[in-house]
Enzyme design. Structure first.
Site, PDB file in Angstrom:
ATOM      1  N   LYS A 176     -10.700  14.586  17.626  1.00 55.72           N
ATOM      2  CA  LYS A 176     -11.064  14.398  19.047  1.00 55.72           C
ATOM      3  C   LYS A 176      -9.974  13.516  19.653  1.00 55.72           C
ATOM      4  O   LYS A 176      -9.989  12.293  19.522  1.00 55.72           O
ATOM      5  CB  LYS A 176     -12.434  13.708  19.133  1.00 55.72           C
ATOM      6  CG  LYS A 176     -13.254  14.058  20.352  1.00 55.72           C
ATOM      7  CD  LYS A 176     -12.640  13.684  21.678  1.00 55.72           C
ATOM      8  CE  LYS A 176     -12.896  12.244  22.049  1.00 55.72           C
ATOM      9  NZ  LYS A 176     -12.099  11.847  23.254  1.00 55.72           N
ATOM     10  N   GLU A 252      -9.578   1.257  13.124  1.00 52.89           N
ATOM     11  CA  GLU A 252      -8.386   0.506  13.547  1.00 52.89           C
ATOM     12  C   GLU A 252      -8.577   0.171  15.016  1.00 52.89           C
ATOM     13  O   GLU A 252      -8.612   1.071  15.864  1.00 52.89           O
ATOM     14  CB  GLU A 252      -7.120   1.337  13.308  1.00 52.89           C
ATOM     15  CG  GLU A 252      -6.842   1.509  11.815  1.00 52.89           C
ATOM     16  CD  GLU A 252      -5.630   2.363  11.480  1.00 52.89           C
ATOM     17  OE1 GLU A 252      -4.873   2.724  12.392  1.00 52.89           O
ATOM     18  OE2 GLU A 252      -5.463   2.679  10.288  1.00 52.89           O
ATOM     19  N   CYS A 286      -1.181  -1.433  20.050  1.00 43.08           N
ATOM     20  CA  CYS A 286      -2.199  -2.342  19.513  1.00 43.08           C
ATOM     21  C   CYS A 286      -1.567  -3.526  18.803  1.00 43.08           C
ATOM     22  O   CYS A 286      -2.146  -4.596  18.742  1.00 43.08           O
ATOM     23  CB  CYS A 286      -3.105  -1.587  18.559  1.00 43.08           C
ATOM     24  SG  CYS A 286      -2.199  -0.909  17.157  1.00 43.08           S
ATOM     25  N   GLU A 388      -8.016  -8.809  25.162  1.00 41.68           N
ATOM     26  CA  GLU A 388      -6.930  -7.833  25.042  1.00 41.68           C
ATOM     27  C   GLU A 388      -6.724  -7.153  26.394  1.00 41.68           C
ATOM     28  O   GLU A 388      -7.668  -6.648  26.997  1.00 41.68           O
ATOM     29  CB  GLU A 388      -7.287  -6.767  23.994  1.00 41.68           C
ATOM     30  CG  GLU A 388      -6.171  -5.771  23.790  1.00 41.68           C
ATOM     31  CD  GLU A 388      -6.564  -4.599  22.885  1.00 41.68           C
ATOM     32  OE1 GLU A 388      -7.643  -4.011  23.084  1.00 41.68           O
ATOM     33  OE2 GLU A 388      -5.784  -4.286  21.969  1.00 41.68           O
TER      34      GLU A 388
HETATM   35  P1  NAD Z   1     -11.093   3.782  23.400  1.00 50.45           P
HETATM   36  O1  NAD Z   1     -11.878   3.047  22.395  1.00 50.45           O
HETATM   37  O2  NAD Z   1     -11.504   3.683  24.819  1.00 50.45           O
HETATM   38  O3  NAD Z   1     -11.066   5.345  23.070  1.00 50.45           O
HETATM   39  C1  NAD Z   1     -10.625   5.820  21.830  1.00 50.45           C
HETATM   40  C2  NAD Z   1     -11.263   7.162  21.566  1.00 50.45           C
HETATM   41  O4  NAD Z   1     -12.663   6.991  21.368  1.00 50.45           O
HETATM   42  C3  NAD Z   1     -11.121   8.172  22.686  1.00 50.45           C
HETATM   43  O5  NAD Z   1     -10.854   9.437  22.114  1.00 50.45           O
HETATM   44  C4  NAD Z   1     -12.471   8.147  23.359  1.00 50.45           C
HETATM   45  O6  NAD Z   1     -12.794   9.339  24.034  1.00 50.45           O
HETATM   46  C5  NAD Z   1     -13.375   7.944  22.161  1.00 50.45           C
HETATM   47  N1  NAD Z   1     -14.690   7.356  22.439  1.00 50.45           N
HETATM   48  C6  NAD Z   1     -14.999   6.463  23.405  1.00 50.45           C
HETATM   49  N2  NAD Z   1     -16.307   6.121  23.290  1.00 50.45           N
HETATM   50  C7  NAD Z   1     -16.813   6.804  22.238  1.00 50.45           C
HETATM   51  C8  NAD Z   1     -18.096   6.877  21.623  1.00 50.45           C
HETATM   52  N3  NAD Z   1     -19.128   6.142  22.056  1.00 50.45           N
HETATM   53  N4  NAD Z   1     -18.257   7.690  20.562  1.00 50.45           N
HETATM   54  C9  NAD Z   1     -17.217   8.415  20.095  1.00 50.45           C
HETATM   55  N5  NAD Z   1     -15.989   8.401  20.638  1.00 50.45           N
HETATM   56  C10 NAD Z   1     -15.777   7.596  21.691  1.00 50.45           C
HETATM   57  O7  NAD Z   1      -9.590   3.301  23.204  1.00 50.45           O
HETATM   58  P2  NAD Z   1      -8.323   3.699  24.061  1.00 50.45           P
HETATM   59  O8  NAD Z   1      -8.480   3.091  25.424  1.00 50.45           O
HETATM   60  O9  NAD Z   1      -8.096   5.166  23.944  1.00 50.45           O
HETATM   61  O10 NAD Z   1      -7.149   2.952  23.280  1.00 50.45           O
HETATM   62  C11 NAD Z   1      -6.794   1.624  23.511  1.00 50.45           C
HETATM   63  C12 NAD Z   1      -7.439   0.718  22.469  1.00 50.45           C
HETATM   64  O11 NAD Z   1      -7.104   1.186  21.182  1.00 50.45           O
HETATM   65  C13 NAD Z   1      -6.944  -0.713  22.499  1.00 50.45           C
HETATM   66  O12 NAD Z   1      -8.033  -1.562  22.290  1.00 50.45           O
HETATM   67  C14 NAD Z   1      -6.010  -0.798  21.312  1.00 50.45           C
HETATM   68  O13 NAD Z   1      -5.846  -2.079  20.755  1.00 50.45           O
HETATM   69  C15 NAD Z   1      -6.679   0.119  20.356  1.00 50.45           C
HETATM   70  N6  NAD Z   1      -5.742   0.614  19.348  1.00 50.45           N
HETATM   71  C16 NAD Z   1      -5.816   0.118  18.087  1.00 50.45           C
HETATM   72  C17 NAD Z   1      -4.918   0.554  17.117  1.00 50.45           C
HETATM   73  C18 NAD Z   1      -4.928   0.016  15.704  1.00 50.45           C
HETATM   74  O14 NAD Z   1      -4.227   0.569  14.860  1.00 50.45           O
HETATM   75  N7  NAD Z   1      -5.675  -1.019  15.415  1.00 50.45           N
HETATM   76  C19 NAD Z   1      -3.967   1.513  17.455  1.00 50.45           C
HETATM   77  C20 NAD Z   1      -3.926   1.999  18.764  1.00 50.45           C
HETATM   78  C21 NAD Z   1      -4.837   1.551  19.706  1.00 50.45           C
HETATM   79  O1  6OD Z   2       2.547   2.717  12.606  1.00 43.63           O
HETATM   80  C1  6OD Z   2       1.385   3.059  12.362  1.00 43.63           C
HETATM   81  O2  6OD Z   2       1.091   3.733  11.363  1.00 43.63           O
HETATM   82  C2  6OD Z   2       0.304   2.649  13.268  1.00 43.63           C
HETATM   83  N1  6OD Z   2      -0.941   2.954  12.880  1.00 43.63           N
HETATM   84  C3  6OD Z   2       0.613   2.039  14.446  1.00 43.63           C
HETATM   85  C4  6OD Z   2      -0.347   1.605  15.383  1.00 43.63           C
HETATM   86  C5  6OD Z   2       0.048   1.248  16.624  1.00 43.63           C
HETATM   87  C6  6OD Z   2      -0.894   0.863  17.617  1.00 43.63           C
HETATM   88  O3  6OD Z   2      -0.760   1.057  18.799  1.00 43.63           O
END
Ligand code: NAD
Ligand code: 6OD
Length: 484
Positions: A176, A252, A286, A388
């Site tokens: 998804k 993550e 992130c 954040e």
């Molecule tokens: P988000 O949590 O809003 O959405 C992520 C995904 O989850 C989307 O596909 C969304 O449609 C889906 N989603 C939302 N609510 C849901 C639910 N209740 N059930 C199932 N699916 C659901 O995140 P975003 O805005 O797309 O991304 C930004 C966030 O992601 C930031 O907080 C960032 O730190 C985090 N992030 C973390 C990492 C990591 O590796 N730790 C990497 C990239 C992004």
């Molecule tokens: O480099 C990766 O494998 C990884 N998971 C990066 C995440 C970046 C977050 O925005």
């Protein structure tokens, strides 16, 4: 108008409803995306389950590895199509996607093909009272159908970071993608078909979270395990959904990552690394830095250099090679980031640079642009120092001792990443050991070896992926004991 289909059982399929995908550059509608309903998600999960028992499930590892190498090669062959699609969805500079997003999209298949090919299983000779002994060995089986829920910031990179190991381990998957970035996951469906990945192994369902494809997928009891990247709040909701059926999750999630700059650092390297960690991808990484702590003797010099760096970034469109920073992902995210810019002002920040919206010409004036922004003068309790933001901004404050800066860096609900800049490697080791985070870089940032464990501590994540650690999530281990 471009239409973006779901990809179910090897076929591109429409659905009853569509939603608009808008360009971050100018807010124009660039595609209509077919939103998967509950029945569509069910069909995808059923296709994935059936594929486990089909030719995919019968492949020997060497053949699976060859197919995944084929996927990587085909992504590279169609590199420019992936590049165009990723930059259209995100608005990010092509120079960035060319060097990071798309190559990693391919590498994520190769590396995990290599991991599965080269990972032995355990074997123990056991003694028994009758003197004949027993053999214990462990086998790894796929966990089954894996649901992969993805964010929008590094769409292909982060989706394949999960799809690569899941498929290498013999699972089938339903992806998804974020509603903001539907294109590259869909394009990957063409790649899967063209290299001969059997139908049903890779499926894509489009839509939103609650009441849409995200919820339908994560609550579907035909999904055996769920891996997620995104916000901490969303991860918590997914964990609740996964509790029904006691299904494993790998999460993550968000971060509020510190950079700690000591006076003895290589100054130019620290500025270059901090510039990247704050501003690359318009701050939507992130692992990015939003809190910068600088040892007092070099504080003023550091602030001046980071300001100069931020002001030298050209804000622009993806295909301009001079572009250093693109727009945020959407109007909605722009509103969120600007609300933090306002909060910083309200709470008394000194604005070193930025703090608003850049002037953009023509239809770009409607895009999700914000200025790279640096603040000073706030206490550690200020909102922009705690929450954040996920934008191109940071707060810089001085520190006087290691003990002080460790305490302040760790004073957060998050624990994803940190970077430490010092020429004293003893101190680098000492600090790294004391920082509560899943990843600590010393004198670098986002330097990745995909064999290493990746994930967050505290509310930044649950579990680790990368190298053999991914196998722990994507396989079921079985101990077999043979009495001799
Ligand atoms: P988000 O949590 O809003 O959405 C992520 C995904 O989850 C989307 O596909 C969304 O449609 C889906 N989603 C939302 N609510 C849901 C639910 N209740 N059930 C199932 N699916 C659901 O995140 P975003 O805005 O797309 O991304 C930004 C966030 O992601 C930031 O907080 C960032 O730190 C985090 N992030 C973390 C990492 C990591 O590796 N730790 C990497 C990239 C992004
Ligand atoms: O480099 C990766 O494998 C990884 N998971 C990066 C995440 C970046 C977050 O925005």
């Amino acid at each position: 108008m471009k239409k973006i289909n779901n990809f179910i059982n090897g076929e591109f399929v429409s659905s009853a409803r569509t939603f608009d995908k808008r360009s971050p550059l100018n807010d124009a509608i660039i595609a209509q995306v077919y939103e998967a309903g509950q029945a569509d998600v069910h069909a995808a999960v059923q296709a994935a389950r059936a594929a486990l028992d089909g030719p995919w499930g019968k492949l020997v590892v060497a053949d699976r590895v060859d197919l995944l190498y084929g996927v990587a090669d085909e992504i590279n062959r169609r590199f420019d199509e992936f590049l165009e699609a990723e930059c259209a969805d995100t608005g990010k500079p092509m120079s960035l996607a060319r060097h990071i997003d798309i190559p990693r999209g391919a590498a994520n298949f190769k590396i995990f093909a290599d991991v599965i090919k080269n990972t032995p299983t355990e074997f123990f000779n056991m003694t028994t009272p009758d003197g004949l002994g027993a053999l214990n060995y462990a086998t790894r089986s796929p966990v089954g159908v894996v649901g992969i829920v993805c964010p929008w910031n590094l769409p292909l990179l982060l989706m394949t970071w999960k799809a690569g190991p899941a498929l290498a381990c013999g699972n089938t998957i339903v992806v998804k993608p974020s509603e903001e970035t539907p294109q590259t996951a869909t394009l990957l469906g063409e790649v899967m078909n063209s290299v001969g990945i059997p139908k049903g192994v890779y499926n894509v369902v489009h839509g939103f979270g609650p009441g849409s494809a995200g919820e339908f997928l994560t609550t579907h009891q035909g999904v055996n395990a769920i891996t997620f990247t995104g916000e901490t709040r969303t991860g918590a909701a997914i964990m609740k959904a996964a509790a029904d059926g006691a299904r494993p999750v790998s999460l993550e999630m968000g971060g509020k990552n510190p950079a700690i700059i000591f006076a003895d650092c290589d100054f130019d390297a620290a500025i270059e690394g901090t510039m990247r960690s704050v501003f690359v991808n318009c701050g939507q990484v992130c692992l990015g830095t939003e809190r910068v702590y600088v040892e007092r003797p070099i504080f003023d010099k550091f602030v001046a250099a980071l300001k100069a760096g931020a002001e030298s970034l050209k804000i622009g469109v993806p295909d301009d090679p001079a572009t250093g920073i693109g727009p945020l992902i959407s109007q909605e995210h722009k509103t969120k980031v600007l609300s933090y810019y306002q909060k910083a002002k309200d709470e008394g920040a000194t604005i070193v640079t930025g703090g608003g919206v850049p002037e953009m010409a023509g239809d770009l004036a409607h895009g999700a642009w914000v200025q790279p922004t640096i603040w000073l003068g706030l206490s550690d309790d200020a909102t922009v120092c705690r929450e954040e933001i996920f934008g191109p901004c940071c707060h810089i404050s001085p520190f006087d001792s290691e003990e002080e800066v460790i305490r302040r860096a760790n004073d957060t609900i998050y624990g994803l990443a940190a970077s430490i800049w010092t020429s004293n490697l003893q101190r680098g080791h000492r600090m790294a050991a004391k920082i509560d985070a899943g990843l600590v870089w010393v004198n670098s940032w986002f330097l990745r070896d995909l064999r290493t464990p990746f994930g967050g501590a505290k509310q930044s994540g649950i579990g680790r992926e990368g190298g053999v650690h991914s196998l722990e999530f994507y396989t079921e281990l079985k101990n077999i004991c043979i009495k001799l």
